[in-house]
Design a protein around this motif. Structure first.
Motif, PDB file in Angstrom:
ATOM      1  N   ILE A  38       0.837  -1.205   0.000  1.00 51.31           N
ATOM      2  CA  ILE A  38       0.000   0.000   0.000  1.00 51.31           C
ATOM      3  C   ILE A  38       0.871   1.253   0.000  1.00 51.31           C
ATOM      4  O   ILE A  38       0.607   2.214  -0.736  1.00 51.31           O
ATOM      5  CB  ILE A  38      -0.957  -0.009   1.210  1.00 51.31           C
ATOM      6  CG1 ILE A  38      -1.956  -1.167   1.075  1.00 51.31           C
ATOM      7  CG2 ILE A  38      -1.691   1.331   1.335  1.00 51.31           C
ATOM      8  CD1 ILE A  38      -2.802  -1.407   2.302  1.00 51.31           C
ATOM      9  N   GLN A  39       1.901   1.249   0.823  1.00 54.12           N
ATOM     10  CA  GLN A  39       2.810   2.390   0.869  1.00 54.12           C
ATOM     11  C   GLN A  39       3.501   2.607  -0.475  1.00 54.12           C
ATOM     12  O   GLN A  39       3.837   3.734  -0.842  1.00 54.12           O
ATOM     13  CB  GLN A  39       3.861   2.186   1.962  1.00 54.12           C
ATOM     14  CG  GLN A  39       3.307   2.294   3.382  1.00 54.12           C
ATOM     15  CD  GLN A  39       4.324   1.948   4.447  1.00 54.12           C
ATOM     16  OE1 GLN A  39       5.194   1.095   4.241  1.00 54.12           O
ATOM     17  NE2 GLN A  39       4.215   2.600   5.607  1.00 54.12           N
ATOM     18  N   GLY A  40       3.680   1.522  -1.219  1.00 61.47           N
ATOM     19  CA  GLY A  40       4.313   1.615  -2.536  1.00 61.47           C
ATOM     20  C   GLY A  40       3.349   1.980  -3.654  1.00 61.47           C
ATOM     21  O   GLY A  40       3.728   2.054  -4.822  1.00 61.47           O
ATOM     22  N   GLY A  41       2.084   2.196  -3.284  1.00 61.53           N
ATOM     23  CA  GLY A  41       1.090   2.618  -4.274  1.00 61.53           C
ATOM     24  C   GLY A  41       0.295   1.501  -4.906  1.00 61.53           C
ATOM     25  O   GLY A  41      -0.496   1.729  -5.815  1.00 61.53           O
ATOM     26  N   SER A  42       0.470   0.269  -4.415  1.00 62.08           N
ATOM     27  CA  SER A  42      -0.271  -0.866  -4.967  1.00 62.08           C
ATOM     28  C   SER A  42      -1.557  -1.070  -4.173  1.00 62.08           C
ATOM     29  O   SER A  42      -1.553  -1.660  -3.094  1.00 62.08           O
ATOM     30  CB  SER A  42       0.586  -2.137  -4.914  1.00 62.08           C
ATOM     31  OG  SER A  42      -0.137  -3.247  -5.411  1.00 62.08           O
ATOM     32  N   ILE A  43      -2.653  -0.551  -4.710  1.00 53.50           N
ATOM     33  CA  ILE A  43      -3.957  -0.690  -4.046  1.00 53.50           C
ATOM     34  C   ILE A  43      -4.922  -1.312  -5.045  1.00 53.50           C
ATOM     35  O   ILE A  43      -5.752  -0.635  -5.657  1.00 53.50           O
ATOM     36  CB  ILE A  43      -4.488   0.675  -3.550  1.00 53.50           C
ATOM     37  CG1 ILE A  43      -3.440   1.350  -2.657  1.00 53.50           C
ATOM     38  CG2 ILE A  43      -5.801   0.508  -2.792  1.00 53.50           C
ATOM     39  CD1 ILE A  43      -3.823   2.722  -2.184  1.00 53.50           C
ATOM     40  N   ASP A  44      -4.803  -2.619  -5.242  1.00 52.51           N
ATOM     41  CA  ASP A  44      -5.655  -3.304  -6.208  1.00 52.51           C
ATOM     42  C   ASP A  44      -6.754  -4.085  -5.502  1.00 52.51           C
ATOM     43  O   ASP A  44      -6.908  -5.294  -5.682  1.00 52.51           O
ATOM     44  CB  ASP A  44      -4.823  -4.215  -7.119  1.00 52.51           C
ATOM     45  CG  ASP A  44      -3.975  -5.207  -6.343  1.00 52.51           C
ATOM     46  OD1 ASP A  44      -3.801  -5.003  -5.126  1.00 52.51           O
ATOM     47  OD2 ASP A  44      -3.502  -6.195  -6.943  1.00 52.51           O
ATOM     48  N   PHE A  45      -7.508  -3.376  -4.640  1.00 54.11           N
ATOM     49  CA  PHE A  45      -8.636  -3.996  -3.942  1.00 54.11           C
ATOM     50  C   PHE A  45      -9.728  -2.962  -3.729  1.00 54.11           C
ATOM     51  O   PHE A  45      -9.497  -1.753  -3.792  1.00 54.11           O
ATOM     52  CB  PHE A  45      -8.178  -4.603  -2.606  1.00 54.11           C
ATOM     53  CG  PHE A  45      -7.396  -3.659  -1.723  1.00 54.11           C
ATOM     54  CD1 PHE A  45      -8.043  -2.793  -0.851  1.00 54.11           C
ATOM     55  CD2 PHE A  45      -6.003  -3.647  -1.750  1.00 54.11           C
ATOM     56  CE1 PHE A  45      -7.333  -1.930  -0.030  1.00 54.11           C
ATOM     57  CE2 PHE A  45      -5.276  -2.788  -0.936  1.00 54.11           C
ATOM     58  CZ  PHE A  45      -5.934  -1.932  -0.068  1.00 54.11           C
ATOM     59  N   ASP A  46     -10.949  -3.471  -3.483  1.00 52.37           N
ATOM     60  CA  ASP A  46     -12.121  -2.599  -3.322  1.00 52.37           C
ATOM     61  C   ASP A  46     -12.592  -2.486  -1.876  1.00 52.37           C
ATOM     62  O   ASP A  46     -13.369  -1.606  -1.536  1.00 52.37           O
ATOM     63  CB  ASP A  46     -13.289  -3.140  -4.159  1.00 52.37           C
ATOM     64  CG  ASP A  46     -12.897  -3.402  -5.601  1.00 52.37           C
ATOM     65  OD1 ASP A  46     -12.586  -2.425  -6.297  1.00 52.37           O
ATOM     66  OD2 ASP A  46     -12.878  -4.578  -6.015  1.00 52.37           O
ATOM     67  N   ARG A  47     -12.164  -3.424  -1.025  1.00 55.02           N
ATOM     68  CA  ARG A  47     -12.580  -3.429   0.377  1.00 55.02           C
ATOM     69  C   ARG A  47     -11.394  -3.877   1.220  1.00 55.02           C
ATOM     70  O   ARG A  47     -10.664  -4.781   0.833  1.00 55.02           O
ATOM     71  CB  ARG A  47     -13.753  -4.396   0.568  1.00 55.02           C
ATOM     72  CG  ARG A  47     -14.397  -4.419   1.950  1.00 55.02           C
ATOM     73  CD  ARG A  47     -15.237  -3.182   2.208  1.00 55.02           C
ATOM     74  NE  ARG A  47     -16.208  -2.941   1.167  1.00 55.02           N
ATOM     75  CZ  ARG A  47     -17.369  -3.598   1.045  1.00 55.02           C
ATOM     76  NH1 ARG A  47     -17.693  -4.535   1.919  1.00 55.02           N
ATOM     77  NH2 ARG A  47     -18.203  -3.310   0.076  1.00 55.02           N
ATOM     78  N   CYS A  48     -11.223  -3.217   2.360  1.00 55.59           N
ATOM     79  CA  CYS A  48     -10.113  -3.571   3.245  1.00 55.59           C
ATOM     80  C   CYS A  48     -10.668  -3.935   4.617  1.00 55.59           C
ATOM     81  O   CYS A  48     -11.451  -3.182   5.201  1.00 55.59           O
ATOM     82  CB  CYS A  48      -9.135  -2.409   3.368  1.00 55.59           C
ATOM     83  SG  CYS A  48      -7.625  -2.820   4.265  1.00 55.59           S
ATOM     84  N   ILE A  49     -10.268  -5.102   5.093  1.00 51.60           N
ATOM     85  CA  ILE A  49     -10.736  -5.629   6.382  1.00 51.60           C
ATOM     86  C   ILE A  49      -9.516  -5.860   7.267  1.00 51.60           C
ATOM     87  O   ILE A  49      -8.421  -6.156   6.765  1.00 51.60           O
ATOM     88  CB  ILE A  49     -11.509  -6.944   6.161  1.00 51.60           C
ATOM     89  CG1 ILE A  49     -12.789  -6.681   5.348  1.00 51.60           C
ATOM     90  CG2 ILE A  49     -11.848  -7.638   7.485  1.00 51.60           C
ATOM     91  CD1 ILE A  49     -13.434  -7.934   4.788  1.00 51.60           C
ATOM     92  N   ALA A  50      -9.694  -5.719   8.568  1.00 50.91           N
ATOM     93  CA  ALA A  50      -8.566  -5.939   9.483  1.00 50.91           C
ATOM     94  C   ALA A  50      -9.055  -6.530  10.798  1.00 50.91           C
ATOM     95  O   ALA A  50     -10.160  -6.232  11.256  1.00 50.91           O
ATOM     96  CB  ALA A  50      -7.833  -4.632   9.749  1.00 50.91           C
TER      97      ALA A  50
END
Length: 234
Positions: free
Chosen positions: A105-117
């Motif tokens: 994510i910090q590197g700019g790779s955001i290939d998702f629509d929902r984030c769960i934790a």
């Protein structure tokens, strides 16, 4: 191109901008227009609410599970470790990780629509809050995206769970299906969404809460909907 413009104009001529359409008639009209496209159009709902989201007691936000899904393939990322990571993968999560996911994510790779934790991962997730937040992807316990039960959260996200949030003007937008859906399934989805908005009515809302409802397809005009017809059809 000229031919398509002609079809769009012809359809627009069928629409009465002042009319409040019965939900079944509106869906049929939008689907009729969508037949002219070479792709499966998305059906969207817009609701004008009598609120001012700038006030804390007039904000509308939440999640709703549409009974027939949205028709969109949702890519889900999960921050989890050990057994919880295994649960997330088992449920169908597309990306599962911890520090490695953070780095992506910090590197700019955001290939998702929902984030769960999982709750224990939130200190880590907080380090990318400024990246995820503006994109509407920051996990939130109120929305069920911060939870120890990641398996269920992933299944919900994949199965049609939809996040909604009123914009500055008090308007809520959402996709409620595809033109290829049967009319009944679209009505069921729309009714579920309207019900969720009603339940999310904030304490500070005064006067008329739901002021206007409209439906549109990706390339079709907006149609004003008779709210009572949604409830009757459901």
């Amino acid at each position: 191109m000229a031919k398509k413009s002609k079809k769009i104009r012809a359809f627009a001529d069928k629409v009465d901008r002042k009319k409040f359409y019965n939900i079944d008639d509106a869906i049929s009209l939008l689907k009729d227009c969508a037949k002219e496209r070479n792709f499966d159009e998305t059906i969207e709902i817009a609701m004008n609410l009598g609120i001012d989201p700038k006030h804390a007691d007039q904000q509308v936000r939440g999640m709703v599970s549409l009974p027939n899904g949205t028709g969109k393939t949702v890519r889900v990322a999960v921050f989890a470790k050990d057994d919880k990571a295994k649960d997330a993968k088992k449920a169908g999560a597309d990306i599962v990780g911890a520090e490695d996911l953070l780095e992506k994510i910090q590197g700019g790779s955001i290939d998702f629509d929902r984030c769960i934790a999982t709750p224990d991962m939130m200190a880590l997730v907080g380090r990318v809050a400024k990246i995820l937040g503006p994109k509407g992807l920051m996990p939130n316990p109120k929305l069920g995206t911060v939870t120890p039960n990641v398996e269920q959260a992933v299944k919900d996200a994949k199965g049609g769970a939809l996040e909604f949030r009123a914009e500055k003007a008090g308007v809520v937008h959402a996709r409620v299906g595809k033109a290829s859906f049967a009319n009944k399934k679209l009505v069921e989805n729309i009714a579920a969404f309207v019900t969720a908005i009603r339940k999310a009515k904030p304490s500070g809302a005064k006067g008329t809460y739901i002021e206007k409802v409209s439906l549109s397809s990706t390339m079709g005009p907006g149609l004003k909907i008779d709210l009572d017809s949604i409830e009757q059809a459901a």
